[in-house]
Design an enzyme around this catalytic site. Structure first.
Site: not given
Length: 202
Positions: A10-11
């Site tokens: 996740t970014t």
């Protein structure tokens, strides 16, 4: 029809008037195997620019090296600091050239230049979208719900940083491919700060 496969991790990126925040968790996984708890997915590029990504760590590292090298060459040749759009567009070309055998990475490019703060997301074959905030990777649905519930373009850079961290934290609680801490890059006109937060956050 099957659901489109998303890349692990996740970014997020959040843009406000005073700057940009890029954040990502640190888990490196291949399928059901946890390879590392200290993967770096947020990179500083030049003085006022950064890159964050989700996907395979080798491809993330390769793309970060390519764009940093190309931007430094551009800076030397042109005698000016490249804009955030220039970095994003060049990265788009790099990704598109490999469209038949693409890099397994989704990228966020963000930073400050003479025209203000900018945030771009790129898919694995180079499509670019500019937006105020973005979340990519397998935990993106969880992260984007947190950002959308609280985001305001008029919020302070400090609050934007807290919101990005909160979004990554939410993804780490429910997404098996995300976890083990958060790296944060905060860019303003006057300064750039990098921090690494351990999990669980206190």
């Amino acid at each position: 029809m099957s659901e489109v496969e998303v890349l692990p991790g996740t970014t997020v990126g959040v843009k406000v008037v005073d700057g940009v925040v890029l954040a990502a968790e640190k888990r490196v996984s291949y399928g059901l195997y946890l390879m590392s708890k200290s993967g770096k997915k947020v990179y500083r590029i030049l003085d006022r620019m950064g890159l964050a990504s989700a996907g395979l760590i080798a491809d993330m590292q390769t793309l970060a090296r390519i764009i940093e090298a190309e931007m430094r060459i551009y800076e030397l040749d042109a005698g000016i600091t490249p804009s955030v759009w220039t970095a994003a567009k060049l990265l788009s070309y790099v990704l598109y050239e490999r469209r038949l055998f693409p890099y397994f990475a989704e990228i966020i490019v963000g930073g400050m230049d003479e025209t203000g703060s900018h945030l771009y997301s790129l898919d694995p074959i180079g499509a670019i979208i500019e937006d105020d905030y973005v979340a990519l990777g397998s935990g993106s649905r969880l992260a984007i719900s947190i950002i959308e519930s609280s985001y305001s373009s008029s919020m302070s850079l400090d609050d934007a940083e807290k919101l990005a961290i909160k979004a990554i934290e939410a993804a780490m609680k429910r997404d098996a491919a995300s976890g083990d801490g958060i790296d944060v890059l905060t860019i303003s006109k006057k300064s750039v700060s990098e921090k690494s937060l351990t999990w669980p956050l206190h």
